[in-house]
Design a protein around this motif. Structure first.
Motif, PDB file in Angstrom:
ATOM      1  N   HIS A  46     -49.640  51.618 -24.674  1.00 55.37           N
ATOM      2  CA  HIS A  46     -48.396  51.918 -23.960  1.00 55.37           C
ATOM      3  C   HIS A  46     -48.615  52.965 -22.878  1.00 55.37           C
ATOM      4  CE1 HIS A  46     -43.766  52.687 -24.366  1.00 55.37           C
ATOM      5  NE2 HIS A  46     -44.097  52.147 -23.222  1.00 55.37           N
ATOM      6  N   ARG A  51     -45.368  50.815 -16.546  1.00 56.50           N
ATOM      7  CA  ARG A  51     -44.069  51.085 -17.173  1.00 56.50           C
ATOM      8  C   ARG A  51     -44.228  52.130 -18.268  1.00 56.50           C
ATOM      9  NH1 ARG A  51     -39.693  46.671 -19.525  1.00 56.50           N
ATOM     10  NH2 ARG A  51     -38.166  48.210 -20.225  1.00 56.50           N
ATOM     11  N   ARG A  54     -44.608  55.559 -16.828  1.00 59.29           N
ATOM     12  CA  ARG A  54     -43.292  56.042 -16.393  1.00 59.29           C
ATOM     13  C   ARG A  54     -42.463  56.526 -17.575  1.00 59.29           C
ATOM     14  NH1 ARG A  54     -38.847  51.714 -14.981  1.00 59.29           N
ATOM     15  NH2 ARG A  54     -38.980  51.667 -17.269  1.00 59.29           N
ATOM     16  N   ASP A  55     -42.441  55.711 -18.654  1.00 54.04           N
ATOM     17  CA  ASP A  55     -41.557  55.985 -19.789  1.00 54.04           C
ATOM     18  C   ASP A  55     -42.038  57.121 -20.682  1.00 54.04           C
ATOM     19  OD1 ASP A  55     -39.960  53.957 -18.894  1.00 54.04           O
ATOM     20  OD2 ASP A  55     -40.629  52.484 -20.374  1.00 54.04           O
ATOM     21  N   ALA A  59     -41.394  60.365 -17.045  1.00 56.37           N
ATOM     22  CA  ALA A  59     -39.985  60.646 -17.355  1.00 56.37           C
ATOM     23  C   ALA A  59     -39.830  61.831 -18.309  1.00 56.37           C
ATOM     24  CB  ALA A  59     -39.316  59.403 -17.929  1.00 56.37           C
ATOM     25  N   HIS A  99     -27.979  59.311 -16.773  1.00 56.50           N
ATOM     26  CA  HIS A  99     -28.361  57.965 -17.197  1.00 56.50           C
ATOM     27  C   HIS A  99     -27.266  56.927 -16.923  1.00 56.50           C
ATOM     28  CE1 HIS A  99     -31.333  60.383 -19.316  1.00 56.50           C
ATOM     29  NE2 HIS A  99     -32.044  59.295 -19.459  1.00 56.50           N
ATOM     30  N   HIS A 102     -27.988  53.539 -14.961  1.00 57.91           N
ATOM     31  CA  HIS A 102     -28.440  52.286 -15.578  1.00 57.91           C
ATOM     32  C   HIS A 102     -27.285  51.293 -15.660  1.00 57.91           C
ATOM     33  CE1 HIS A 102     -32.373  53.797 -16.556  1.00 57.91           C
ATOM     34  NE2 HIS A 102     -31.865  54.831 -17.194  1.00 57.91           N
ATOM     35  N   SER A 153     -41.412  61.993 -25.199  1.00 54.13           N
ATOM     36  CA  SER A 153     -42.377  60.915 -25.017  1.00 54.13           C
ATOM     37  C   SER A 153     -42.414  60.002 -26.242  1.00 54.13           C
ATOM     38  CB  SER A 153     -43.766  61.501 -24.752  1.00 54.13           C
ATOM     39  OG  SER A 153     -44.732  60.478 -24.624  1.00 54.13           O
ATOM     40  N   ASN A 156     -39.207  57.932 -26.453  1.00 51.94           N
ATOM     41  CA  ASN A 156     -39.191  56.872 -25.454  1.00 51.94           C
ATOM     42  C   ASN A 156     -40.090  55.715 -25.871  1.00 51.94           C
ATOM     43  OD1 ASN A 156     -37.420  58.261 -23.851  1.00 51.94           O
ATOM     44  ND2 ASN A 156     -38.770  58.441 -22.089  1.00 51.94           N
ATOM     45  N   HIS A 157     -41.195  56.036 -26.512  1.00 52.91           N
ATOM     46  CA  HIS A 157     -42.084  54.976 -26.997  1.00 52.91           C
ATOM     47  C   HIS A 157     -41.426  54.187 -28.137  1.00 52.91           C
ATOM     48  CE1 HIS A 157     -45.561  52.807 -28.504  1.00 52.91           C
ATOM     49  NE2 HIS A 157     -45.297  53.286 -29.706  1.00 52.91           N
TER      50      HIS A 157
END
Length: 203
Positions: A46, A51, A54-55, A59, A99, A102, A153, A156-157
């Motif tokens: 990941h 992406r 970024r995630d 971010a 957010h 979105h 982090s 987000n994962h």
């Protein structure tokens, strides 16, 4: 010299707290793949996609520096906004409202019906608000933004924990999974203060 080991310990403890909270989804990933090493490989992979970078890197780093460290440090300079209660509750409002875009993107792209977009955006705002309160709490306890970044982090994962699972290979797993979700919430509650304790924590 002593600051680095202490900071590393704080970061590790914060990650451990997150892993306790997500014990259900973590074990569910292992059950679904049937291979713990493969699950770990997916986690590492990941961090190698655009992406994913970024995630789980960009971010968390930018958002925690801005919405946690910078805003809390700024607000703490004023006698009107320097109380811990305000510092924990106010910055997450900015973080959660950031957010809303979105939902605007979904609406502009006609990606879903309006009621669905509204509910989805409301949930995301609430989720990020609660997470922002948590990271502000951690920052004020540890006086270190890195623990917040690592927690961000990791979350987000993992994503939002699923409330339903379907594992044909193990019919009873869904009931175990629900118990693990409850266990994760309990462990988070019990370990919140011990694992965010730091030499920088004010009495």
């Amino acid at each position: 010299m002593g600051v680095i080991p202490s900071s590393a310990k704080d970061i590790f403890n914060t990650l451990l707290l997150m892993m306790a909270l997500f014990i259900g989804p973590i074990l569910n990933d292992v059950v679904e793949t049937g291979d713990a090493l493969y699950t770990l490989k997916l986690f590492v992979d990941h961090f190698t996609t655009l992406r994913g970078i970024r995630d789980v890197i960009i971010a968390p780093l930018t958002e925690e520096v801005l919405y946690t460290a910078a805003i809390i440090t700024t607000l703490s300079q004023s006698p009107y906004t320097s109380s811990d209660k305000i510092l924990i509750m106010l910055p997450p409002l900015f973080f959660s409202l950031a957010h809303v875009h979105h939902g605007i993107e979904l609406y502009m792209n006609r990606a879903a019906p309006v009621p669905t977009i509204v509910l989805s955006t409301a949930f995301q705002v609430l989720y990020t608000l609660l997470f922002g309160i948590f990271t502000d709490f951690v920052f004020l306890r540890q006086r270190n933004v890195w623990g917040c970044i690592v927690a961000h982090s990791f979350c987000n994962h993992m994503g939002v924990p699923s409330i339903s699972v379907d594992t044909p290979r193990w019919k009873s797993w869904r009931y175990i999974y629900y118990c693990l979700l409850a266990l994760g919430a309990y462990l988070f509650k019990e370990l919140l203060y011990p694992l965010t304790q730091s030499e920088y924590t004010e009495a």
